[in-house]
Design an enzyme around this catalytic site. Structure first.
Site, PDB file in Angstrom:
ATOM      1  N   HIS A  48       0.847  -1.192   0.000  1.00 53.79           N
ATOM      2  CA  HIS A  48       0.000   0.000   0.000  1.00 53.79           C
ATOM      3  C   HIS A  48       0.885   1.246   0.000  1.00 53.79           C
ATOM      4  CE1 HIS A  48      -2.402  -3.273   1.665  1.00 53.79           C
ATOM      5  NE2 HIS A  48      -3.489  -2.608   1.302  1.00 53.79           N
ATOM      6  N   GLY A 137      -3.775  -3.296  11.532  1.00 49.37           N
ATOM      7  CA  GLY A 137      -4.202  -3.782  10.227  1.00 49.37           C
ATOM      8  C   GLY A 137      -5.713  -3.874  10.190  1.00 49.37           C
ATOM      9  N   ASP A 175      -9.284   7.158   7.102  1.00 44.93           N
ATOM     10  CA  ASP A 175     -10.739   7.271   7.006  1.00 44.93           C
ATOM     11  C   ASP A 175     -11.403   5.989   7.479  1.00 44.93           C
ATOM     12  OD1 ASP A 175     -11.001   9.900   5.661  1.00 44.93           O
ATOM     13  OD2 ASP A 175      -9.987   8.908   4.000  1.00 44.93           O
ATOM     14  N   ILE A 207     -10.147   8.994   0.328  1.00 40.85           N
ATOM     15  CA  ILE A 207     -10.077   7.847  -0.586  1.00 40.85           C
ATOM     16  C   ILE A 207     -10.148   6.547   0.203  1.00 40.85           C
ATOM     17  CG2 ILE A 207      -8.603   6.580  -2.221  1.00 40.85           C
ATOM     18  CD1 ILE A 207      -9.848   9.051  -3.447  1.00 40.85           C
ATOM     19  N   HIS A 279      -3.787   3.128  -3.632  1.00 42.71           N
ATOM     20  CA  HIS A 279      -4.020   2.651  -2.270  1.00 42.71           C
ATOM     21  C   HIS A 279      -3.369   1.302  -1.999  1.00 42.71           C
ATOM     22  CE1 HIS A 279      -6.006   1.501   1.455  1.00 42.71           C
ATOM     23  NE2 HIS A 279      -6.357   0.369   0.859  1.00 42.71           N
ATOM     24  N   ARG A 372     -18.975 -17.034  39.326  1.00 43.78           N
ATOM     25  CA  ARG A 372     -18.748 -15.580  39.196  1.00 43.78           C
ATOM     26  C   ARG A 372     -18.535 -14.956  40.576  1.00 43.78           C
ATOM     27  NH1 ARG A 372     -24.412 -12.313  38.656  1.00 43.78           N
ATOM     28  NH2 ARG A 372     -25.732 -13.802  39.760  1.00 43.78           N
ATOM     29  N   SER A 399     -23.051  -7.813  38.037  1.00 38.91           N
ATOM     30  CA  SER A 399     -23.301  -9.146  37.491  1.00 38.91           C
ATOM     31  C   SER A 399     -22.015  -9.924  37.267  1.00 38.91           C
ATOM     32  CB  SER A 399     -24.066  -9.031  36.167  1.00 38.91           C
ATOM     33  OG  SER A 399     -25.356  -8.496  36.367  1.00 38.91           O
ATOM     34  N   GLU A 426     -18.047  -3.159  24.802  1.00 38.14           N
ATOM     35  CA  GLU A 426     -17.218  -4.356  24.936  1.00 38.14           C
ATOM     36  C   GLU A 426     -16.028  -4.354  23.988  1.00 38.14           C
ATOM     37  OE1 GLU A 426     -21.343  -5.538  26.315  1.00 38.14           O
ATOM     38  OE2 GLU A 426     -20.515  -4.461  24.589  1.00 38.14           O
ATOM     39  N   HIS A 488     -29.013 -14.563  25.263  1.00 37.46           N
ATOM     40  CA  HIS A 488     -27.998 -14.384  26.296  1.00 37.46           C
ATOM     41  C   HIS A 488     -27.317 -15.697  26.688  1.00 37.46           C
ATOM     42  CE1 HIS A 488     -29.628 -10.416  26.462  1.00 37.46           C
ATOM     43  NE2 HIS A 488     -28.971 -10.064  27.548  1.00 37.46           N
TER      44      HIS A 488
END
Length: 676
Positions: A48, A137, A175, A207, A279, A372, A399, A426, A488
């Site tokens: 590139h 990347g 961009d 571009i 590009h 948990r 939670s 997240e 969930h």
């Protein structure tokens, strides 16, 4: 014959002609970057060139006038961090490292751009060269990772003081970076916390691969970032004075800064400048030669004239005195040894003693709690003992149980805490955690539901690629969460992360295993760890306090009374169900063993004799409230899997386990039927 420019077809060419007419010494230094980018991409026959050519002026100003770094010590802890978020333009970074005199990025390495074992890979890869701060990347990841670096700088400055920690984070973003959703999450977070030492240099070249960004992108980016709480400015990205002035302004700001650098992609190319044609592919021999002619570059390929080489290498030494002064301060600093330890990733002496005490307490009390909750108890032992551990949650603190009493959160303007309220972000959370780990001095851990790990996957993958110590607490890990239903209930997620190289997935069965898995996750310094934890309470299965039995990935929890006829193998919340089935089979005269397998990756790394001893040669039955993909590795072709064949449903947990046939009776019946 050189291509003939056509400014009527491409208005960028007229602007390019005006810029070229301005000349200047700074542009000659930038042309060295352009020439090396052209040469390397041509030699590789891929790459590139457009972004390095377009952003060469901005990068030159940054590396020669502003960035705090010393090429002689690229891992100096108080250096400015530079992140090339637009990782496809990797030759920009490699050219800068080469020109500034960084060892290990010589001209031969540039000649082998994109070739096997070259540190100059197609996209920057952390670990290939010490001057590469992060793997980039996948667009958006770099800017989000940089937010974590900037956050780490502020938190470590609060801990150790400005005499040891006082540096900035600079990003070159494209961009495409600003279109990806993760950059929105990260930018919003940076604005909220007021990360004033973060500056994004946006390569505003209009571009993308498909053509002009107007095809799909029409928002006012500066207004968007202003709304996030950033300071913003637009400049001509080919005007040295404007670039340097904007960077000086950024340093004075009390907000994170976005500088929109209006550039011409492929600057210098006579026909491809300002077009998507520059590009993602070589310019081609004719265009490359004509570009050098237009730039006035007469040196042979992969050659930099001595005067420019000298000037660039001087820039690479520009902060050497600053580094030496910092080393003197470090040597005299009362926290110097602790700073060195934290930055090196070494755990404190006796860090695990509180965990040992916790395991002894579990053995005595045999608590029936969700893993948990057991995780929170492990954190209450660990976090006070390991001051570099920094927690957080994506708006699910209560939670996920990732908070520790007495450990305050950070807040805008106050970074002395050790807990981050990430908000419902997240993906941004996971990417920023990578940045915190890469920065050094912090061991980040997060919290969310396992099902939402889908939002985090690209960042977890990069953590695995970069071998970074990040820990993700992923609760509500099965149909056991109950009434919230299939949206969930993460039936496929554990299998998918087990398929990802260099990720350790821990799924503990009770409080004791949870403490053991936390010990292993904190000790693991070469990759991410995921703890899949239950919402529902689970009975205590062990009362031993000796060795960490999870440290081998899997072990025999209950041996058969005689020669095995079956071996039940289970993880997490299904181990106690499998234990009930094992006891029932034993009562019917069928000698059966039970194996707990909390971490497949660690178990797979054990020697074959240990694995064979644990799994045995009898009928193998896998039990897990998830899809069966991957279980064939342990069950063989004749094994039985008791688990999920599809998505879950909405109902109380006990009803769901019965409905989907993950019960002791179902396991017992399956074994008896096979052995009949």
């Amino acid at each position: 014959m050189a291509p003939t420019p056509d400014a009527t077809q491409n208005p960028a060419l007229a602007a390019q002609a005006e810029i070229l007419a301005r000349g200047g010494e700074g542009r000659r230094m930038a042309d060295a970057v352009r020439a090396l980018a052209i040469d390397a991409v041509e030699a590789a026959k891929s790459g590139h060139p457009g972004m390095p050519m377009g952003m060469a002026d901005v990068a030159t100003a940054l590396f020669t006038k502003v960035l705090k770094y010393d090429a002689a010590d690229p891992r100096w802890p108080d250096r400015d961090r530079f992140v090339l978020s637009a990782g496809h333009g990797s030759m920009l970074l490699y050219a800068l490292l080469h020109l500034t005199g960084h060892a290990g990025m010589g001209i031969e390495e540039l000649r082998r751009f994109r070739q096997l074992h070259s540190p100059a890979a197609g996209h920057p890869e952390f670990g290939e060269h010490p001057g590469i701060e992060t793997t980039t990347g996948p667009l958006g990841q770099g800017i989000a990772t940089a937010v974590g670096m900037a956050l780490a700088e502020r938190m470590l400055a609060a801990r150790f003081g400005a005499s040891l920690v006082d540096h900035r984070t600079w990003v070159i973003a494209s961009d495409g970076d600003l279109q990806e959703g993760v950059s929105h999450e990260a930018a919003s977070l940076a604005g909220h916390y007021g990360l004033s030492k973060l500056c994004v240099l946006w390569d505003d070249n209009h571009i993308s691969i498909d053509g002009d960004t107007a095809l799909s992108f029409s928002e006012d980016v500066l207004k968007r970032f202003q709304a996030y709480g950033w300071a913003v400015r637009r400049i001509d990205g080919h005007d040295a004075a404007a670039i340097e002035g904007a960077m000086a302004w950024a340093i004075r700001n009390r907000k994170p800064t976005l500088i929109a650098c209006r550039t011409i992609i492929g600057f210098g190319a006579p026909t491809k400048a300002g077009t998507a044609g520059s590009h993602g592919s070589p310019l081609g021999a004719a265009e490359a030669a004509a570009a050098k002619e237009l730039l006035g570059w007469t040196a042979p390929a992969f050659t930099v004239p001595e005067d420019l080489k000298t000037a660039w290498e001087a820039a690479g030494r520009r902060s050497a005195g600053t580094r030496r002064s910092w080393l003197k301060r470090l040597a005299k600093h009362p926290q110097g040894a602790e700073f060195d330890r934290a930055m090196a990733g070494r755990l404190p002496e006796s860090w695990h003693e509180a965990l040992v005490a916790l395991r002894a307490k579990h053995a005595e009390e045999k608590p029936k709690i969700a893993t948990r909750v057991a995780s929170q108890k492990a954190l209450e032992a660990l976090v006070p003992s390991v001051p570099e551990m920094v927690g957080g949650s994506a708006d699910l603190t209560g939670s996920n149980n990732t908070n520790v009493k007495g450990i305050p959160p950070i807040a805008p303007g106050n970074f002395a805490g050790r807990f981050v309220h990430w908000g419902v972000r997240e993906h941004g959370m996971a990417a920023a955690m990578n940045g915190m780990a890469l920065h050094g001095g912090i061991i980040p851990y997060s919290g969310t539901f396992l099902v939402f790990s889908d939002y985090m996957r690209p960042s977890i993958r990069l953590a695995a690629l970069m071998r970074q110590r990040v820990i993700h607490v992923l609760t509500h890990d099965s149909i056991g969460l109950g009434e919230d239903g299939p949206t969930h209930q993460p039936v496929e997620h554990v299998a998918s992360f087990r398929a990802m190289p260099n990720v350790c997935v821990f799924r503990p069965a009770d409080a004791m295993e949870t403490a053991e898995c936390w010990e292993l996750a904190v000790k693991r310094a070469d990759g991410p760890s995921l703890l899949a934890l239950s919402r529902q309470n689970l009975p205590a299965l062990r009362s031993d306090t000796g060795e960490n039995r999870c440290a081998r990935g899997g072990y025999v929890l209950a041996e058969a009374s005689g020669a095995r006829r079956a071996t039940l193998i289970a993880t997490g919340s299904e181990v106690h169900i499998a234990l009930a089935a094992r006891d029932a089979l034993e009562a019917e005269g069928i000698p059966t063993a039970l194996v707990s397998l909390p971490c497949w990756e660690i178990f797979a790394a054990q020697d074959a004799s240990y694995r064979d001893q644990v799994l045995g040669s009898a009928l193998r039955v896998g039990v897990e409230a998830a899809v069966g993909m991957g279980w064939e590795r342990w069950l063989g072709t004749d094994g039985i899997f008791v688990g999920m064949g599809g998505f879950g449903a909405s109902a109380p947990a006990e009803d769901l386990y019965r409905h989907f046939g993950i019960t002791a009776d179902a396991i017992t019946a399956a074994v008896k039927k096979r052995l009949a």
